[in-house]
Design a protein around this motif. Sequence first.
Motif, PDB file in Angstrom:
ATOM      1  N   ALA A  14       0.744  -1.284  -0.124  1.00 61.46           N
ATOM      2  CA  ALA A  14       0.034  -0.020  -0.248  1.00 61.46           C
ATOM      3  C   ALA A  14       0.979   1.147  -0.046  1.00 61.46           C
ATOM      4  N   VAL A  18       0.885   4.310  -2.752  1.00 62.71           N
ATOM      5  CA  VAL A  18       0.800   5.649  -2.392  1.00 62.71           C
ATOM      6  C   VAL A  18       1.762   6.484  -3.380  1.00 62.71           C
ATOM      7  N   LEU A  38      -4.915   3.696  -6.563  1.00 61.58           N
ATOM      8  CA  LEU A  38      -4.953   3.853  -5.304  1.00 61.58           C
ATOM      9  C   LEU A  38      -5.941   3.437  -4.220  1.00 61.58           C
ATOM     10  N   THR A  42      -4.648   0.204  -2.007  1.00 62.71           N
ATOM     11  CA  THR A  42      -4.650   0.423  -0.718  1.00 62.71           C
ATOM     12  C   THR A  42      -5.782  -0.629   0.125  1.00 62.71           C
ATOM     13  N   SER A  43      -6.547  -0.861  -0.683  1.00 62.54           N
ATOM     14  CA  SER A  43      -7.892  -1.549  -0.097  1.00 62.54           C
ATOM     15  C   SER A  43      -7.490  -3.008   0.247  1.00 62.54           C
ATOM     16  N   THR A  74      -6.189  -4.287  -8.913  1.00 63.76           N
ATOM     17  CA  THR A  74      -5.029  -3.710  -8.911  1.00 63.76           C
ATOM     18  C   THR A  74      -4.170  -3.986 -10.270  1.00 63.76           C
TER      19      THR A  74
END
Length: 120
Positions: A14, A18, A38, A42-43, A74
Amino acid sequence: MEQNPTYEKALLFAIRIVKVYKYLTEEKREFIISKQLLRCGTSIGANISEALSAESSSDFIHKLAISQKETNETIYWVTILEKTDYLSRSQFDSLYCDCQELRKILVSIILTSKRKLHKS
């Protein structure tokens, strides 16, 4: 929170996502696909974190299944970013490899957890 290798791996991933988002928005001026990346990138870790506090085995499996789906998404966005020259091949390869590793770990945990659940 206890040390959990899968959680730690997802957290580091993650952080990479970012940084890639910052690179894409600041250097490449790409705002739409990078935001999608993003969110899903990050999920993965966020859902693993939720799984670690699951209310039941079924809830645990469900949260990890969401993480698995987020890894798939992703990979999709990273692929588009590479195919449209926003990411270099080496940037893509590195992100893809990390995401694939996370996905394999998640699949393994999910399958093991389902087997244990069905044995009970």
